[in-house]
Design a protein around this motif. Structure first.
Motif, mmCIF file in Angstrom:
data_model
loop_
_atom_site.group_PDB
_atom_site.id
_atom_site.type_symbol
_atom_site.label_atom_id
_atom_site.label_comp_id
_atom_site.label_asym_id
_atom_site.label_seq_id
_atom_site.Cartn_x
_atom_site.Cartn_y
_atom_site.Cartn_z
ATOM 1 N N ALA A 32 0.834 -1.209 0.000
ATOM 2 C CA ALA A 32 0.000 0.000 0.000
ATOM 3 C C ALA A 32 0.867 1.257 0.000
ATOM 4 O O ALA A 32 0.575 2.228 -0.714
ATOM 5 N N ALA A 33 1.953 1.228 0.802
ATOM 6 C CA ALA A 33 2.837 2.403 0.863
ATOM 7 C C ALA A 33 3.518 2.631 -0.484
ATOM 8 O O ALA A 33 3.609 3.770 -0.967
ATOM 9 N N PHE A 34 3.984 1.549 -1.105
ATOM 10 C CA PHE A 34 4.645 1.691 -2.410
ATOM 11 C C PHE A 34 3.637 2.105 -3.491
ATOM 12 O O PHE A 34 3.960 2.879 -4.393
ATOM 13 N N ASN A 35 2.403 1.564 -3.383
ATOM 14 C CA ASN A 35 1.391 1.872 -4.402
ATOM 15 C C ASN A 35 0.940 3.333 -4.350
ATOM 16 O O ASN A 35 0.329 3.828 -5.299
ATOM 17 N N GLN A 36 1.218 4.018 -3.230
ATOM 18 C CA GLN A 36 0.864 5.437 -3.146
ATOM 19 C C GLN A 36 1.801 6.305 -3.984
ATOM 20 O O GLN A 36 1.546 7.486 -4.189
ATOM 21 N N PHE A 37 2.910 5.720 -4.413
ATOM 22 C CA PHE A 37 3.899 6.483 -5.180
ATOM 23 C C PHE A 37 3.480 6.487 -6.653
ATOM 24 O O PHE A 37 3.442 5.438 -7.295
ATOM 25 N N PRO A 38 3.155 7.663 -7.221
ATOM 26 C CA PRO A 38 2.762 7.683 -8.632
ATOM 27 C C PRO A 38 3.978 7.541 -9.530
ATOM 28 O O PRO A 38 5.038 8.094 -9.233
ATOM 29 N N ALA A 39 3.829 6.805 -10.595
ATOM 30 C CA ALA A 39 4.998 6.548 -11.441
ATOM 31 C C ALA A 39 4.625 6.659 -12.911
ATOM 32 O O ALA A 39 3.532 6.247 -13.328
ATOM 33 N N LEU A 55 9.627 -5.202 -22.133
ATOM 34 C CA LEU A 55 8.746 -5.292 -20.975
ATOM 35 C C LEU A 55 8.376 -3.871 -20.534
ATOM 36 O O LEU A 55 8.945 -2.886 -21.013
ATOM 37 N N ILE A 56 7.430 -3.812 -19.616
ATOM 38 C CA ILE A 56 6.971 -2.533 -19.073
ATOM 39 C C ILE A 56 7.578 -2.342 -17.690
ATOM 40 O O ILE A 56 7.669 -3.296 -16.904
ATOM 41 N N ALA A 57 7.986 -1.124 -17.379
ATOM 42 C CA ALA A 57 8.504 -0.846 -16.036
ATOM 43 C C ALA A 57 7.960 0.484 -15.520
ATOM 44 O O ALA A 57 7.947 1.488 -16.244
ATOM 45 N N SER A 58 7.522 0.461 -14.259
ATOM 46 C CA SER A 58 7.112 1.716 -13.611
ATOM 47 C C SER A 58 8.158 2.133 -12.576
ATOM 48 O O SER A 58 7.955 3.098 -11.850
ATOM 49 N N ASN A 167 1.214 14.304 -22.690
ATOM 50 C CA ASN A 167 1.163 14.024 -21.253
ATOM 51 C C ASN A 167 1.447 12.549 -20.975
ATOM 52 O O ASN A 167 1.063 11.678 -21.750
ATOM 53 N N PRO A 168 2.056 12.270 -19.803
ATOM 54 C CA PRO A 168 2.416 10.879 -19.495
ATOM 55 C C PRO A 168 1.247 10.056 -18.962
ATOM 56 O O PRO A 168 0.304 10.599 -18.381
ATOM 57 N N LEU A 169 1.369 8.758 -19.131
ATOM 58 C CA LEU A 169 0.499 7.803 -18.444
ATOM 59 C C LEU A 169 1.059 7.635 -17.033
ATOM 60 O O LEU A 169 2.262 7.470 -16.856
ATOM 61 N N ILE A 170 0.182 7.687 -16.037
ATOM 62 C CA ILE A 170 0.621 7.557 -14.643
ATOM 63 C C ILE A 170 0.040 6.279 -14.048
ATOM 64 O O ILE A 170 -1.154 5.999 -14.215
ATOM 65 N N TYR A 171 0.887 5.523 -13.370
ATOM 66 C CA TYR A 171 0.450 4.317 -12.672
ATOM 67 C C TYR A 171 0.445 4.623 -11.180
ATOM 68 O O TYR A 171 1.466 4.984 -10.598
ATOM 69 N N HIS A 172 -0.738 4.501 -10.581
ATOM 70 C CA HIS A 172 -0.886 4.880 -9.166
ATOM 71 C C HIS A 172 -1.972 4.019 -8.544
ATOM 72 O O HIS A 172 -3.066 3.916 -9.099
ATOM 73 N N GLN A 173 -1.654 3.384 -7.399
ATOM 74 C CA GLN A 173 -2.608 2.507 -6.718
ATOM 75 C C GLN A 173 -3.189 1.478 -7.684
ATOM 76 O O GLN A 173 -4.402 1.256 -7.718
ATOM 77 N N THR A 174 -2.281 0.870 -8.472
ATOM 78 C CA THR A 174 -2.583 -0.190 -9.452
ATOM 79 C C THR A 174 -3.565 0.250 -10.547
ATOM 80 O O THR A 174 -4.159 -0.595 -11.217
#
Ligand SMILES: Cc1cc2nc3c(=O)[nH]c(=O)nc-3n(C[C@H](O)[C@H](O)[C@H](O)COP(=O)(O)O)c2cc1C
Length: 185
Positions: A32-39, A55-58, A167-174
């Protein structure tokens, strides 16, 4: 009446040192703590034996160094793709744009051709780039360091291309999200 910034800090955003939890491996709390980090999300791709591989990396971090320009990402030790991909002399990183959620899913899927129907460009030394990304970084591996169940890969960046208005795609909280400017900005 709407809440002020300080009201919110003492309410929903408040932290308490006495409630901190141990960071146990694989725990829900760590996730949960790591998933709060937007990437931002990057497609890490190259031609290996004439085949598009990637492959994909965030976990990408840019600006690790500016002289020389360096970026890094962290890859799982059980990745099947990385041992192949790392053989390429040049590896492309394409930072995906906000409408490329489906591209992200396709390039991280197992058991299928990740590049089917995808428009890519290949550099002379084999870096592969995804069209419509917000930026392209043409990289070579400068260092690889172990980090628990991952390896941290540091790249030297040799060439870049930037679509400044995209604009970028953001991965946040899955979930995939898009950026919005605040009124302060
Ligand atoms: C949004 C997103 C971010 C990801 N970030 C990483 C990452 O930073 N590092 C990593 O090793 N895998 C990451 N993955 C998983 C890989 O893209 C890929 O699915 C995984 O490496 C398994 O495939 P492989 O065995 O072919 O490598 C991510 C997947 C998604 C959907």
């Amino acid at each position: 009446m709407s809440a002020t910034v300080s009201d919110r800090w003492s309410g929903e955003f408040a932290h308490d040192l006495s409630n901190m939890l141990p960071a146990d491996p694989h725990s829900v709390q760590v996730r949960a703590a790591f998933n709060q980090f937007p990437a931002a999300v990057g497609a890490v791709c190259a031609l290996v034996d004439g085949e598009r591989t990637g492959l994909i990396a965030s976990s990408i971090a840019v600006g690790v160094s500016y002289d020389p320009p360096m970026v890094l990402f962290s890859v799982r030790k059980d990745s099947q793709t990385w041992p192949v991909l790392r053989r390429a002399p040049r590896i492309g990183i394409s930072i995906l744009s906000e409408h490329q959620g489906a591209v992200c899913q396709q390039l991280s899927a197992r058991g299928r051709d990740r590049f089917q129907g995808l428009t890519t460009e290949s550099g002379e030394a084999g870096a592969v780039f995804v069209q419509e990304a917000i930026s392209w970084l043409d990289c070579s591996i400068a260092a690889v360091t172990e980090a628990g169940d991952h390896e941290v890969v540091v790249f030297r960046v040799h060439a870049v291309s930037v679509a400044e208005s995209a604009n970028p795609l953001i991965y946040h909280q899955t979930r995939f999200r898009i950026l919005q400017a605040t009124r302060d900005g």
